[in-house]
Design a protein around this motif. Structure first.
Motif, short mmCIF file in Angstrom:
data_model
loop_
_atom_site.label_atom_id
_atom_site.label_comp_id
_atom_site.label_asym_id
_atom_site.label_seq_id
_atom_site.Cartn_x
_atom_site.Cartn_y
_atom_site.Cartn_z
N VAL A 167 -11.42 12.22 35.76
CA VAL A 167 -12.01 10.89 35.63
C VAL A 167 -13.52 10.97 35.86
O VAL A 167 -14.32 10.60 35.00
CB VAL A 167 -11.35 9.88 36.58
CG1 VAL A 167 -12.11 8.55 36.56
CG2 VAL A 167 -9.90 9.65 36.18
N THR A 171 -13.57 11.68 31.66
CA THR A 171 -13.28 10.43 30.94
C THR A 171 -14.32 9.35 31.24
O THR A 171 -14.61 8.53 30.37
CB THR A 171 -11.88 9.89 31.28
OG1 THR A 171 -11.79 9.59 32.68
CG2 THR A 171 -10.80 10.90 30.90
N THR A 269 -13.60 0.51 27.52
CA THR A 269 -12.20 0.63 27.09
C THR A 269 -11.85 2.06 26.71
O THR A 269 -10.73 2.50 26.97
CB THR A 269 -11.93 -0.32 25.89
OG1 THR A 269 -12.88 -0.06 24.86
CG2 THR A 269 -12.03 -1.77 26.33
N TYR A 271 -13.17 4.86 27.94
CA TYR A 271 -13.03 5.62 29.19
C TYR A 271 -11.66 5.38 29.81
O TYR A 271 -10.97 6.33 30.24
CB TYR A 271 -14.19 5.25 30.14
CG TYR A 271 -13.84 4.95 31.57
CD1 TYR A 271 -13.21 5.87 32.39
CD2 TYR A 271 -14.17 3.70 32.13
CE1 TYR A 271 -12.91 5.57 33.71
CE2 TYR A 271 -13.88 3.40 33.44
CZ TYR A 271 -13.24 4.33 34.23
OH TYR A 271 -12.95 4.04 35.54
N ARG A 272 -11.24 4.13 29.82
CA ARG A 272 -9.96 3.82 30.46
C ARG A 272 -8.76 4.26 29.61
O ARG A 272 -7.78 4.80 30.13
CB ARG A 272 -9.89 2.33 30.77
CG ARG A 272 -10.92 1.89 31.81
CD ARG A 272 -10.77 0.42 32.17
NE ARG A 272 -11.85 -0.02 33.06
CZ ARG A 272 -11.90 0.18 34.37
NH1 ARG A 272 -10.91 0.83 34.96
NH2 ARG A 272 -12.91 -0.27 35.10
N SER A 273 -8.81 4.05 28.30
CA SER A 273 -7.66 4.40 27.47
C SER A 273 -7.45 5.91 27.40
O SER A 273 -6.31 6.38 27.39
CB SER A 273 -7.81 3.81 26.07
OG SER A 273 -8.94 4.33 25.40
N GLY A 275 -8.23 8.03 29.74
CA GLY A 275 -7.66 8.40 31.03
C GLY A 275 -6.19 8.03 31.15
O GLY A 275 -5.38 8.79 31.70
N ASN A 276 -5.82 6.87 30.63
CA ASN A 276 -4.42 6.44 30.67
C ASN A 276 -3.53 7.39 29.88
O ASN A 276 -2.42 7.73 30.30
CB ASN A 276 -4.28 5.03 30.13
CG ASN A 276 -4.92 3.99 31.04
OD1 ASN A 276 -5.25 4.26 32.18
ND2 ASN A 276 -5.12 2.79 30.51
N PRO A 311 -6.03 -0.40 27.96
CA PRO A 311 -7.13 -0.45 28.94
C PRO A 311 -7.53 -1.86 29.33
O PRO A 311 -8.01 -2.08 30.44
CB PRO A 311 -8.28 0.25 28.20
CG PRO A 311 -7.97 0.04 26.74
CD PRO A 311 -6.47 0.12 26.65
N ILE A 410 -2.46 4.85 37.94
CA ILE A 410 -3.18 3.86 37.15
C ILE A 410 -3.21 2.56 37.93
O ILE A 410 -2.20 2.14 38.50
CB ILE A 410 -2.52 3.68 35.77
CG1 ILE A 410 -2.65 4.96 34.94
CG2 ILE A 410 -3.15 2.51 35.02
CD1 ILE A 410 -1.91 4.93 33.62
N SER A 417 -6.95 1.80 34.52
CA SER A 417 -7.20 3.22 34.29
C SER A 417 -6.82 4.00 35.54
O SER A 417 -6.58 3.40 36.60
CB SER A 417 -8.67 3.46 33.93
OG SER A 417 -9.51 2.99 34.96
#
Length: 426
Positions: A167, A171, A269, A271-273, A275-276, A311, A410, A417
């Motif tokens: 992270v 990401t 979004t 960065y978060r997607s 990572g997810n 995200p 998460i 995320s």
């Protein structure tokens, strides 16, 4: 001195060597670990419910406040998002207009269609293919290089093994660097650009800081746009400055608004997607092994990650007239909270919706929205995630979660995320 350099000099701020952008802004989403049981229970009670987000302490029905409804089911969420006439995006004018400017986010037809057509020219497939090979891959490889070579100086993780926290080290930084390069900004400006971007995105928790960042970005972009109008370069700002459809072009303020919108839309979004998706694969090693063995599975893995943990969990609309939705009467002026996450786990559409399964039968999800306002940058986001995950799998043999990691999971309420992605490899 170039216009870009002058903008940098005028807008510069003292930089602290101790400044950690992730530490400062990485946890803006709220510490909600598992919203899914409550969302599922609410959806089963009723797919549309009157809620009370706009409340005053001790007042059950505060005066002069709009009715508020939450929409939970896939069917009704997609219905609302398709109907841009009855359910308007104008609600964002008051919510985000002061910090973003007048953007396509808040526009309805036909204004929305006109402006979307102008900016969409910059996202054509030929351009995306060039960005992939020349920009995105370079950013991804540079970030991986930084931790693959850490410690013993070897370029190959297979020779020495290693660990990273994906992270903080991957990401979180990679989407803003991609956007900066797409915009044609000089590398020396990346730290400042990232800080302003994060300050802008954090407007919900610090309004004054968000407004100040918006003004700094406008001043910065003004110099760059002026330069690109006079001398176009091979970048997105040049494309926007010279975009034209049927004799219509974008004004400077329209360009600034779109560029500011790119930051939450194209940075937060993604960065978060990404990572997810990595969390889903790392916590399901059999599915990660399948993607490692057959990279053709990566596109469907990306779609499942977006469905399983989108995200962004909610967007808003406002009713333009008295109407009915799912058997519930909605008055004109009512605000609708569209529960994207709940729709993406609707059991009437997705069997065993809480299960991460890259092999499930593909079904349209709502992670990128739906209808006229479906995310303009969705193909860029998918491409970035594909390049990023493919490179990690290729360059980090035996990539796996670090068993000594501190409970990575998460979390988040509106934006979601992973808290961290501690990994071992090699």
């Amino acid at each position: 001195m170039s216009a870009t350099e002058r903008a940098t000099e005028r807008a510069s701020e003292p930089a602290s060597e101790q400044y950690d952008p992730y530490e400062a802004f990485g946890d803006l989403a709220g510490d909600v670990r598992d919203p899914w049981p409550d969302l599922a229970a609410a959806r089963r009670v009723a797919p549309v419910q009157k809620t009370s987000i706009f409340t005053l302490e001790g007042v059950e029905d505060p005066p002069d406040m709009p009715d508020e409804y939450t929409v939970y089911s896939y069917e009704l969420v997609s219905q609302v998002l398709r109907d841009n006439h009855t359910f308007s995006s104008e609600v964002y004018a008051a919510m985000m207009g002061p910090v973003m400017g007048h953007t396509i986010l808040e526009m309805d037809e036909p204004e929305h269609r006109h402006h979307r057509s102008l900016v969409a020219e910059a996202f054509r497939q030929k351009t995306l293919a060039r960005w992939e090979s020349e920009l995105v891959s370079a950013v991804v490889d540079e970030l991986i290089d930084a931790f693959v070579r850490r410690g013993d100086g070897k370029a190959s993780a297979a020779e020495s093994g290693g660990r990273a926290e994906l992270v903080r080290e991957f990401t979180f930084p990679f989407p803003v660097q991609v956007i900066a390069r797409i915009l044609g900004l000089p590398r020396s400006d990346y730290p400042r650009f990232q800080r302003w971007s994060l300050e802008l995105i954090s407007v919900g928790t610090d309004w004054d800081r968000g407004i100040a960042a918006s003004e700094k970005l406008r001043d910065y972009f003004k110099e760059v746009v002026d330069l690109r109008r006079a001398a176009p370069a091979d970048d997105l700002i040049s494309d926007l400055a010279h975009a034209e459809i049927d004799g219509h072009t974008l004004s400077d303020e329209e360009i600034f608004a779109f560029l500011r919108l790119l930051l939450p839309a194209g940075v937060e979004t993604t960065y978060r997607s990404s990572g997810n998706l990595l969390f889903g694969l790392l916590t399901h090693p059999d599915q990660l092994d399948a993607v490692r063995a057959d990279r053709a599975l990566l596109p469907q893995a990306i779609e499942e990650g977006l469905r399983w943990e989108p995200p962004l969990h909610g967007i808003a609309r406002v009713a333009t007239a008295d109407t009915e939705l799912g058997g519930v009467s909605i008055k004109a002026g009512a605000v609708l909270s569209i529960a994207i996450g709940a729709a993406n786990r609707d059991e009437t559409r997705y069997p065993e919706p809480d299960r991460f399964d890259i092999f499930r039968d593909p079904q349209q999800h709502i992670a990128f929205g739906f209808g006229p306002h479906m995310c303009l940058g969705m193909h860029l986001a998918r491409m970035e995630t594909r390049v990023a995950v493919d490179a990690l799998i290729e360059r980090l043999p035996d990539l796996r979660l670090d068993p000594d990691g501190d409970d990575p999971h998460i979390h988040g309420q509106i934006f979601r995320s992973p808290t961290a992605l501690p990994v071992l490899f090699g």
